[in-house]
Design a protein around this motif. Structure first.
Motif, PDB file in Angstrom:
ATOM      1  N   PRO A  44      42.335  36.756  45.996  1.00 35.11           N
ATOM      2  CA  PRO A  44      40.966  37.251  46.140  1.00 35.11           C
ATOM      3  C   PRO A  44      40.604  37.483  47.602  1.00 35.11           C
ATOM      4  CG  PRO A  44      40.984  34.944  45.440  1.00 35.11           C
ATOM      5  CD  PRO A  44      42.404  35.385  45.542  1.00 35.11           C
ATOM      6  N   ALA A  45      39.680  38.395  47.798  1.00 34.60           N
ATOM      7  CA  ALA A  45      39.134  38.645  49.133  1.00 34.60           C
ATOM      8  C   ALA A  45      38.091  37.579  49.438  1.00 34.60           C
ATOM      9  CB  ALA A  45      38.504  40.035  49.185  1.00 34.60           C
ATOM     10  N   ASP A  46      37.696  37.510  50.693  1.00 35.58           N
ATOM     11  CA  ASP A  46      36.705  36.514  51.116  1.00 35.58           C
ATOM     12  C   ASP A  46      35.368  36.673  50.403  1.00 35.58           C
ATOM     13  OD1 ASP A  46      38.513  35.328  52.825  1.00 35.58           O
ATOM     14  OD2 ASP A  46      37.835  36.441  54.592  1.00 35.58           O
ATOM     15  N   GLY A  48      34.870  37.149  47.335  1.00 35.17           N
ATOM     16  CA  GLY A  48      34.941  36.580  46.000  1.00 35.17           C
ATOM     17  C   GLY A  48      34.813  37.590  44.873  1.00 35.17           C
ATOM     18  N   GLU A  49      34.479  38.833  45.184  1.00 31.58           N
ATOM     19  CA  GLU A  49      34.319  39.869  44.164  1.00 31.58           C
ATOM     20  C   GLU A  49      35.556  40.743  44.013  1.00 31.58           C
ATOM     21  OE1 GLU A  49      30.793  42.284  44.365  1.00 31.58           O
ATOM     22  OE2 GLU A  49      29.733  40.711  45.452  1.00 31.58           O
ATOM     23  N   ARG A  50      36.234  40.973  45.115  1.00 30.98           N
ATOM     24  CA  ARG A  50      37.352  41.909  45.108  1.00 30.98           C
ATOM     25  C   ARG A  50      38.678  41.178  45.296  1.00 30.98           C
ATOM     26  NH1 ARG A  50      35.277  45.839  49.763  1.00 30.98           N
ATOM     27  NH2 ARG A  50      34.786  43.804  50.618  1.00 30.98           N
ATOM     28  N   LEU A  51      39.748  41.900  44.936  1.00 29.48           N
ATOM     29  CA  LEU A  51      41.097  41.390  45.178  1.00 29.48           C
ATOM     30  C   LEU A  51      41.684  42.112  46.371  1.00 29.48           C
ATOM     31  CD1 LEU A  51      42.584  41.176  41.567  1.00 29.48           C
ATOM     32  CD2 LEU A  51      41.582  39.352  42.948  1.00 29.48           C
ATOM     33  N   MET A  52      42.201  41.336  47.307  1.00 25.61           N
ATOM     34  CA  MET A  52      42.870  41.976  48.439  1.00 25.61           C
ATOM     35  C   MET A  52      44.325  42.285  48.109  1.00 25.61           C
ATOM     36  SD  MET A  52      43.105  38.761  51.113  1.00 25.61           S
ATOM     37  CE  MET A  52      43.644  39.787  52.442  1.00 25.61           C
ATOM     38  N   HIS A  53      44.865  41.612  47.084  1.00 26.89           N
ATOM     39  CA  HIS A  53      46.235  41.879  46.664  1.00 26.89           C
ATOM     40  C   HIS A  53      46.446  41.346  45.262  1.00 26.89           C
ATOM     41  CE1 HIS A  53      50.569  42.378  46.807  1.00 26.89           C
ATOM     42  NE2 HIS A  53      50.697  41.134  46.382  1.00 26.89           N
ATOM     43  N   ALA A  54      47.173  42.127  44.475  1.00 32.48           N
ATOM     44  CA  ALA A  54      47.613  41.665  43.163  1.00 32.48           C
ATOM     45  C   ALA A  54      48.988  42.265  42.897  1.00 32.48           C
ATOM     46  CB  ALA A  54      46.633  42.094  42.080  1.00 32.48           C
ATOM     47  N   HIS A  55      49.788  41.541  42.137  1.00 34.24           N
ATOM     48  CA  HIS A  55      51.161  41.951  41.827  1.00 34.24           C
ATOM     49  C   HIS A  55      51.387  41.650  40.361  1.00 34.24           C
ATOM     50  CE1 HIS A  55      55.728  41.188  42.857  1.00 34.24           C
ATOM     51  NE2 HIS A  55      55.576  42.100  41.920  1.00 34.24           N
ATOM     52  N   VAL A  56      51.826  42.670  39.611  1.00 33.32           N
ATOM     53  CA  VAL A  56      52.171  42.492  38.203  1.00 33.32           C
ATOM     54  C   VAL A  56      53.570  43.056  37.964  1.00 33.32           C
ATOM     55  CG1 VAL A  56      49.762  42.578  37.415  1.00 33.32           C
ATOM     56  CG2 VAL A  56      51.133  44.678  37.429  1.00 33.32           C
ATOM     57  N   MET A  64      51.916  46.817  42.471  1.00 33.81           N
ATOM     58  CA  MET A  64      50.939  46.096  43.285  1.00 33.81           C
ATOM     59  C   MET A  64      49.644  46.890  43.303  1.00 33.81           C
ATOM     60  SD  MET A  64      53.188  44.683  46.421  1.00 33.81           S
ATOM     61  CE  MET A  64      54.693  43.788  46.123  1.00 33.81           C
ATOM     62  N   MET A  65      48.553  46.193  43.525  1.00 33.34           N
ATOM     63  CA  MET A  65      47.252  46.853  43.592  1.00 33.34           C
ATOM     64  C   MET A  65      46.289  46.021  44.415  1.00 33.34           C
ATOM     65  SD  MET A  65      46.003  46.087  39.714  1.00 33.34           S
ATOM     66  CE  MET A  65      47.676  45.997  39.117  1.00 33.34           C
ATOM     67  N   HIS A  66      45.219  46.659  44.794  1.00 36.70           N
ATOM     68  CA  HIS A  66      44.131  45.983  45.503  1.00 36.70           C
ATOM     69  C   HIS A  66      42.847  46.775  45.271  1.00 36.70           C
ATOM     70  CE1 HIS A  66      45.450  49.078  48.358  1.00 36.70           C
ATOM     71  NE2 HIS A  66      44.189  49.094  48.741  1.00 36.70           N
ATOM     72  N   ASP A  67      41.734  46.106  45.439  1.00 35.94           N
ATOM     73  CA  ASP A  67      40.451  46.791  45.394  1.00 35.94           C
ATOM     74  C   ASP A  67      40.283  47.629  46.651  1.00 35.94           C
ATOM     75  OD1 ASP A  67      38.852  46.152  42.990  1.00 35.94           O
ATOM     76  OD2 ASP A  67      39.110  44.080  43.646  1.00 35.94           O
ATOM     77  N   ASP A  68      39.420  48.606  46.547  1.00 36.14           N
ATOM     78  CA  ASP A  68      39.099  49.458  47.690  1.00 36.14           C
ATOM     79  C   ASP A  68      38.298  48.649  48.716  1.00 36.14           C
ATOM     80  OD1 ASP A  68      38.804  51.725  49.241  1.00 36.14           O
ATOM     81  OD2 ASP A  68      37.138  52.524  48.052  1.00 36.14           O
ATOM     82  N   PHE A  69      38.590  48.871  49.984  1.00 35.90           N
ATOM     83  CA  PHE A  69      37.868  48.230  51.081  1.00 35.90           C
ATOM     84  C   PHE A  69      37.394  49.312  52.044  1.00 35.90           C
ATOM     85  CE2 PHE A  69      40.250  44.769  49.319  1.00 35.90           C
ATOM     86  CZ  PHE A  69      39.435  43.654  49.501  1.00 35.90           C
TER      87      PHE A  69
END
Length: 141
Positions: A44-46, A48-56, A64-69
């Protein structure tokens, strides 16, 4: 030496998707239902709403994926375009049906193609285009 489960394989190519509108958590759930994805890790990102990194893992491969920043890039990520993620599977119709049931939109229903595959396309709820195919067998499927 073995590779830790949360690390991508060395070599090869691993797609890394940007998911718009703070929906990377939803994407992990969708890919699990649609394509049998198993979660390897999420960070999770700081905020708490978004993911800075995910791996499936999907079908033996990493995604891999992440939320937009946009605060770091200067603008929101554009609508996904120009890329197709291909799944080579054992049964196109089954994988296609599962994706549609999970909420994907049909772009091309399964058909037997001239190059020797049964082939279909779906768009996931996050705008990404997926193709699904399996080699035709003697019975045409």
């Amino acid at each position: 030496m073995t590779t830790p489960a949360n690390q991508a394989p060395t070599g090869g190519l691993t797609p890394h998707l940007t998911i718009r509108d703070k929906r990377a958590k939803d994407a992990i759930d969708f890919y699990g239902k649609a394509f049998g994805a198993t979660e390897v890790v999420r960070q999770p990102a700081d905020d708490g709403e978004r993911l800075m990194h995910a791996h499936v893992h999907i079908n033996g491969a990493s995604l891999m994926m992440h939320d937009d920043f946009p605060e770091y890039t200067g603008s929101p990520a554009p609508e996904p375009a120009g890329t197709v993620l291909h799944l080579q599977v054992d049964d196109t119709d089954r994988w296609y049906g599962r994706a549609i049931e999970a909420g994907a939109t049909s772009v091309m229903a399964p058909e037997d193609m001239f190059w020797g595959d049964r082939y279909a396309q779906v768009r996931d709820p996050f705008g990404h285009l997926w193709s699904i195919g399996n080699p035709l067998k003697g019975d045409g499927r």
